[in-house]
Design a protein around this motif. Structure first.
Motif, short mmCIF file in Angstrom:
data_model
loop_
_atom_site.label_atom_id
_atom_site.label_comp_id
_atom_site.label_asym_id
_atom_site.label_seq_id
_atom_site.Cartn_x
_atom_site.Cartn_y
_atom_site.Cartn_z
N GLN A 531 35.42 40.32 42.34
CA GLN A 531 35.21 40.63 40.93
C GLN A 531 34.55 41.98 40.75
O GLN A 531 34.92 42.76 39.86
N GLN A 532 33.57 42.28 41.59
CA GLN A 532 32.91 43.59 41.51
C GLN A 532 33.87 44.72 41.82
O GLN A 532 33.84 45.77 41.17
N LEU A 533 34.74 44.48 42.82
CA LEU A 533 35.70 45.50 43.19
C LEU A 533 36.70 45.75 42.07
O LEU A 533 37.05 46.91 41.78
N LYS A 534 37.16 44.70 41.44
CA LYS A 534 38.11 44.86 40.33
C LYS A 534 37.47 45.61 39.17
O LYS A 534 38.11 46.45 38.53
N HIS A 535 36.18 45.32 38.91
CA HIS A 535 35.49 46.03 37.84
C HIS A 535 35.38 47.52 38.15
O HIS A 535 35.60 48.37 37.28
N GLU A 548 49.72 51.40 31.27
CA GLU A 548 50.90 50.58 31.51
C GLU A 548 50.52 49.09 31.49
O GLU A 548 49.36 48.72 31.45
N SER A 549 51.55 48.28 31.57
CA SER A 549 51.33 46.83 31.53
C SER A 549 51.36 46.23 32.93
O SER A 549 51.58 45.03 33.09
N CYS A 550 51.14 47.06 33.97
CA CYS A 550 51.19 46.56 35.33
C CYS A 550 49.98 45.67 35.60
O CYS A 550 48.93 45.80 34.96
N SER A 551 50.14 44.80 36.57
CA SER A 551 49.08 43.86 36.92
C SER A 551 47.96 44.58 37.67
O SER A 551 48.20 45.38 38.56
N ILE A 552 46.70 44.29 37.28
CA ILE A 552 45.56 44.87 37.99
C ILE A 552 45.53 44.37 39.42
O ILE A 552 45.08 45.06 40.34
N ASP A 553 46.07 43.16 39.66
CA ASP A 553 46.12 42.63 41.02
C ASP A 553 47.09 43.43 41.89
O ASP A 553 46.87 43.59 43.09
N SER A 554 48.17 43.93 41.27
CA SER A 554 49.12 44.76 42.01
C SER A 554 48.45 46.05 42.48
O SER A 554 48.63 46.48 43.62
N VAL A 555 47.67 46.66 41.58
CA VAL A 555 46.95 47.88 41.95
C VAL A 555 45.88 47.56 42.99
O VAL A 555 45.66 48.33 43.94
N MET A 556 45.22 46.42 42.84
CA MET A 556 44.19 46.02 43.79
C MET A 556 44.79 45.82 45.17
O MET A 556 44.15 46.12 46.20
N ASN A 557 46.00 45.32 45.23
CA ASN A 557 46.71 45.14 46.50
C ASN A 557 46.84 46.47 47.23
O ASN A 557 46.49 46.61 48.41
N VAL A 558 47.32 47.48 46.50
CA VAL A 558 47.50 48.80 47.11
C VAL A 558 46.15 49.41 47.48
O VAL A 558 46.00 50.04 48.53
N MET A 559 45.14 49.19 46.63
CA MET A 559 43.81 49.71 46.92
C MET A 559 43.26 49.08 48.19
O MET A 559 42.58 49.75 49.00
N SER A 560 43.55 47.80 48.41
CA SER A 560 43.09 47.12 49.62
C SER A 560 43.68 47.77 50.86
O SER A 560 43.00 48.00 51.86
#
Length: 606
Positions: A531-535, A548-560
């Motif tokens: 949660q802290q990382l997403k924030h 855009e309407s892309c999923s924050i989880d999709s971006v988080m995946n790439v960030m990981s």
């Protein structure tokens, strides 16, 4: 009359010095590495004055030193990036200073600056006219041992070592944070320099000794950069009339002295030229002999690809590029050429193209820029590589310089997969494996359909897990183990790819205006639970992606994947096989980021 005589004798002395055989400067050891410096590199500054018609704007100076305009403007107390500079205006230039081994017995401390040779350039002229004695031609010859100073070619890349030093542990304890590189002027004294930079005479002598000559680079110890007082347009224009009167008087005096001086040296010059004619003739014969030997060697090395690639005539390439006109430069020594109704990218190189050709012979993949042909010109000792031309330029331009179409998240993700596929191919499907060594957004090119291809194999190495002392690369993309220990492995490409992923997510450059690397910022800030990382991620993502309407989880995946790829420990970075697998499974979301390493397959299997 006495002044005229002194002026004349000074010019005669300088002329005789330039006419004498070139020897190493007496103070070459002054630029040796500090044996007890705390790190192999440091951030420091050079004091530089804008002089000459080609250095009166910030853009030309930032290009010369390969740094951004804000990185010069901030320490130099400039309020505008676009205002013209005034002659002799003082600037602080940021440098990344490194200890470099130049041979088995000598290590020099300098900042590596890549410079592309232009018409009329020599090591001496560039060192004095462009870098204003912050380096010297003898040191340029030392760090470029394979180049022939009397046979430089337009478009040739040369390393110019800008002298610098890093503080020792003792100096840091004494609050010395920078050793500013400063060129000692004929009218300078050690005390005047100490006063200008808020340093002390004793500390300057301690670092440089007391036998300092004009045009030597000295290192001034300071705790912080002094504030530079910059001229305002009003104050400068108020003195223009008096300055012009002084210029007229000075010009008349100079013309008179020059007339006497030219008459005196005319006879000496003729005598000197006769002596050199014989020597140059012998050197010319030696060079021609070497050209022939290298040409035979190169043709033997690339004989396997004579059937695979087209061999162009040098006349074709000159016609295609209008004689390699500077208007057609794409980047560095790469020109846009038009041959048989089609555009190509033509790379002009010296004979060192051999290694690049050897590697390109054994790679063939849709995500690598395709080599179409080559040309060997024995007359100018040049080699030309002819590549496919990609219409949409580099990823760097699209991300950081384009003011029109910005890349959508889906397109960025597709580009990331393309790059990963290209790297997986050279890492896993070539024997021996190929390490690119210079993965960065400017070396990723985009075709008409915005598909990405990896370009520029000039630094690539066939085989890995080696150690080199010749460190090359671009600030912000270089893996820590390569920078500190010279370790060459596929994991250094993984690290650079991770930096590109960070660029794709954030829209930021690999190094910010203060010279801080993007991956260092991520290491410092991206810690904590999911949660802290997403924030934190929401404040890091490019605004274009956020809209855009892309999923924050999709971006988080790439960030990981990016965070895992830039892990300081190369053994804990994923392989390109794992990265391709993870990127292609973006619908199977994961957010596991761990200091103990990361395996996409393990996370996806949960």
């Amino acid at each position: 009359m006495t002044l005229l005589l002194i002026f004349f004798l000074l010019h005669l002395h300088n002329f005789l010095q330039l006419s004498s055989p070139q020897t190493l400067p007496r103070n070459i050891t002054s630029y040796a590495c500090n044996l007890n410096q705390t790190a192999p590199s440091c951030q420091t500054y050079a004091f530089f004055r804008a002089m000459g018609p080609n250095q009166l704007d910030l853009t030309s100076i930032s290009d010369l030193f390969s740094v951004s305009r804000p990185m010069i403007a901030k320490p130099s107390n400039l309020t505008s990036l676009n205002s013209p500079l005034f002659p002799n205006q003082a600037l602080f230039i940021p440098l990344t200073c490194t200890c470099n081994s130049v041979n088995t017995t000598t290590s020099l401390s300098y900042a590596k600056l890549n410079y592309t040779i232009k018409k009329g350039d020599t090591f001496y002229l560039v060192s004095t006219n462009l870098f204003h004695f912050l380096t010297n031609y003898q040191s340029v010859e030392i760090v470029n041992p394979t180049l022939v100073p009397i046979n430089l070619t337009v478009g040739q890349d040369v390393i110019f070592p800008i002298f610098c030093k890093c503080p020792t542990k003792t100096q840091l304890q004494n609050n010395v944070n920078y050793l500013i590189s400063y060129v000692f002027q004929p009218f300078d004294t050690i005390s005047s320099i100490a006063s200008r930079f808020r340093s002390t005479t004793s500390s300057i002598v301690e670092v440089n000794g007391d036998e300092i000559r004009a045009w030597d680079t000295v290192f001034v110890p300071v705790s912080r950069l002094p504030d530079l007082t910059q001229p305002s347009p009003i104050s400068v224009s108020s003195h223009q009339m008096s300055d012009r009167r002084g210029e007229v008087i000075g010009l008349a005096l100079g013309l008179g002295v020059c007339g006497v001086f030219l008459i005196f040296i005319g006879g000496f010059w003729v005598y000197r030229e006769l002596l050199w004619k014989k020597k140059v003739g012998k050197i010319g014969n030696d060079i021609e002999s070497k050209k022939f030997e290298v040409e035979v060697s190169l043709m033997a090395d690339v004989s396997d690809c004579l059937d695979k690639y087209k061999v162009y005539k040098v006349e074709e390439l000159y016609e295609a590029t209008d004689g390699f006109d500077e208007r057609l430069v794409i980047q560095g020594s790469v020109f846009k050429g038009y041959i048989d109704g089609k555009y190509y990218a033509i790379k002009k190189m010296k004979w060192n193209a051999c290694e690049e050709l050897k590697i390109l012979q054994k790679v063939n993949h849709g995500n690598l820029v395709m080599l179409e042909g080559f040309c060997i010109d024995s007359n100018d000792a040049n080699c030309y590589l002819v590549y496919e031309y990609l219409e949409n330029g580099s990823l760097y331009t699209r991300l950081h310089a384009s003011k029109t179409e910005r890349l959508s998240w889906r397109r960025r993700l597709r580009i990331a997969v393309d790059i990963a596929n290209g790297l997986q191919y050279i890492h896993e499907h070539t024997i021996p494996r190929v390490v690119h060594k210079d993965i960065k957004s400017s070396n990723i090119l985009l075709d008409a359909h915005m598909r990405a291809k990896i370009a520029n194999f000039g630094l690539a190495k066939s085989g890995c897990n080696a150690i080199t002392r010749h460190i090359v690369g671009t600030q912000g993309y270089v893996a820590p183990e390569y920078f500190s220990d010279g370790i060459v492995s596929t994991k250094m490409d993984v690290f650079s790819f991770g930096v590109i992923l960070l660029e794709l997510v954030s829209g930021r450059e690999a190094v910010n205006e203060e010279g801080k690397a993007l991956w260092v910022e991520v290491h410092e800030n991206f810690t904590g639970n999911d949660q802290q990382l997403k924030h934190k991620l929401k404040g890091f993502i490019d605004d274009v992606v956020l809209r855009e309407s892309c999923s924050i989880d999709s971006v988080m995946n790439v960030m990981s994947i990016a965070i895992a790829s830039v892990h300081r420990d190369p053994s804990k970075r994923p392989s390109m096989v794992d990265i391709v697998y993870a990127l292609c499974k973006t619908h199977d979301l994961f957010t596991d980021i761990s200091e103990d390493g990361y395996s996409p397959r393990q996370v996806l299997a949960r």
